[in-house]
Design a protein around this motif. Structure first.
Motif, PDB file in Angstrom:
ATOM      1  N   THR A 198      34.088 -12.333 -21.943  1.00  0.00           N
ATOM      2  CA  THR A 198      35.515 -12.633 -21.846  1.00  0.00           C
ATOM      3  C   THR A 198      35.894 -13.080 -20.435  1.00  0.00           C
ATOM      4  N   GLU A 212      41.015 -18.986 -26.070  1.00  0.00           N
ATOM      5  CA  GLU A 212      41.021 -18.131 -27.249  1.00  0.00           C
ATOM      6  C   GLU A 212      42.116 -18.634 -28.179  1.00  0.00           C
ATOM      7  N   CYS A 233      41.283 -11.739 -24.737  1.00  0.00           N
ATOM      8  CA  CYS A 233      40.119 -11.528 -23.868  1.00  0.00           C
ATOM      9  C   CYS A 233      40.411 -10.485 -22.800  1.00  0.00           C
ATOM     10  N   VAL A 290      38.560 -13.683 -31.626  1.00  0.00           N
ATOM     11  CA  VAL A 290      38.426 -14.694 -30.568  1.00  0.00           C
ATOM     12  C   VAL A 290      37.382 -15.740 -30.936  1.00  0.00           C
ATOM     13  N   LEU A 294      37.849 -20.056 -31.277  1.00  0.00           N
ATOM     14  CA  LEU A 294      37.706 -20.659 -29.945  1.00  0.00           C
ATOM     15  C   LEU A 294      38.086 -22.135 -29.972  1.00  0.00           C
TER      16      LEU A 294
END
Length: 420
Positions: A198, A212, A233, A290, A294
């Protein structure tokens, strides 16, 4: 037991200040005929430690498939972008190019190591069983009138009913707290991994190369309306930091177990064992969200890459000049001078990297003017990235083989949606 039985146990615990004995008396009231033999030969840890081992085992079994799903999604993302060039960074300074997929493959590899470590710990979990107050089985030997085989048979039955292959060969009043430490170390390493992943994504978000998921009506900041803060994140990083440090509690607890047991392990284990798994589970759910969404920005990635690529291409230009019979040292000096001039334009004037334009206007480089643009093709600088990603993340690759035991979970998995 009924809710009423738990009320009885609560009243007994307030009276007797002993959680296990409170339940023993509650069971005795519920089953008067058995009251005289309940807890016969046992100690509190016969109940609590065996229960903890079941909880730990079942909790790991819930975590592993979730982690496998995350790795699988990252591997798919890596293969999709295996050939998209992007800047590499060492010392957080622009370095030799890699690809977007190659960086994701590194994340997936680290998570796969966590999956392997947690799986190893899971595979080696055993039961405490019926061991007595200091692990000598003396009380159970008394029950079976000195027949050790019957004690062994009792433990075989307990292991079968609880779903464990066997008991630990040696126990004290507890199973060794080294077991908790091994579990905590594996989960703490996962906490470190997600901080690294992250952290990369948060830096890439700052560079506007990757983000994200960000919903249509999501608000990034109460004051700065334009912001798209990487809150998922950041949440994972915070939880990962907590998880990565919980093994300190397990380590200190193990180290302070004098002789056959001290009770300073009791209260703290009721905190850190649940927190290990609750933290890891929250991380898995959020990280799944996440990696499922992406977002990358290829044009920004390419723009940033092209700002740095001219410097990286200088070695190729020098090599080409030397192949045409020009002195390597002379070419190096010419490149050095022009590179510093172009760097000043970028750093002092805030302009664009004009090194290639300077090369095209400098007579010394005339022999390579016709091939300079060709030498700037980013795909010439990514080495074996696509092949590496495919071999590790693609069909038949290392990740796919490692995830075969989780195939059912991968097929049935759904993207995690976060309510907050």
């Amino acid at each position: 037991m009924t809710d009423q039985d738990f009320d009885v146990a609560a009243a007994e615990e307030k009276r007797r200040r002993h959680d296990v004995m409170a339940h023993v008396h509650a069971f005795g009231q519920a089953a008067p005929a058995a009251a005289g033999i309940i807890h016969w030969g046992a100690t509190s840890c016969y109940c609590t430690d065996n229960a903890d081992l079941i909880f730990i085992r079942d909790a790991i079994d819930l975590l592993l498939p979730k982690l496998a799903v995350i790795i699988n999604k990252l591997a798919t993302f890596a293969v999709k972008h295996k050939a998209l060039p992007t800047l590499g960074f060492t010392h957080y300074q622009p370095a030799q190019l890699i690809t977007v997929g190659r960086r994701a493959a590194q994340w997936a590899q680290d998570l796969l190591m966590d999956l392997e470590d947690i799986s190893i710990v899971r595979a080696d979990l055993r039961y405490r069983g019926a061991q007595g107050t200091t692990g000598t089985q003396a009380s159970f030997l008394e029950i079976f009138r000195g027949d050790g085989k019957s004690v062994d048979k009792l433990n075989e039955i307990l292991c079968e009913k609880a779903g464990f292959p066997t008991c630990y060969s040696i126990s004290t009043q507890t199973y060794t707290r080294k077991v908790d430490l091994r579990v905590a170390n594996a989960l703490a390493a996962f906490g470190a991994t997600v901080q690294k992943i992250t952290g990369d994504i948060r830096h890439l978000a700052n560079q506007k190369e990757m983000e994200e998921p960000f919903e249509k009506d999501q608000i990034g900041s109460s004051a700065m309306a334009y912001k798209r803060n990487p809150m998922r994140c950041e949440r994972i990083a915070g939880l990962g930091r907590h998880l990565a440090n919980l093994n300190k509690d397990a380590s200190d607890t193990y180290a302070q177990q004098w002789f056959e047991r001290t009770l300073d392990d009791s209260a703290i284990r009721r905190i850190y064992i649940p927190e290990l798994f609750l933290s890891a589970d929250a991380i898995c759910m959020t990280l799944d969200n996440v990696v499922s969404g992406l977002v990358i920005y290829p044009n920004t990635i390419n723009s940033r890459l092209m700002q740095e690529l001219p410097f990286m291409a200088t070695e190729h230009i020098i090599m080409k000049l030397v192949s045409l019979g020009i002195s390597r040292q002379a070419a190096h000096e010419e490149i050095r001078v022009l590179s510093h001039q172009a760097s000043d334009v970028v750093k002092r004037e805030g302009g664009k990297n004009d090194l290639i334009d300077r090369i095209k206007k400098t007579e010394f480089f005339k022999p390579v003017w016709g091939v300079v643009d060709e030498l700037l093709d980013p795909t010439h600088f990514i080495g074996r990235c696509p092949e590496q990603v495919e071999r590790f993340c693609g069909e038949g690759g290392e990740i796919r083989k490692a995830l075969m035991p989780y195939q059912k979970f991968l097929e049935e998995s759904r993207d995690v949606e976060l309510s907050v």
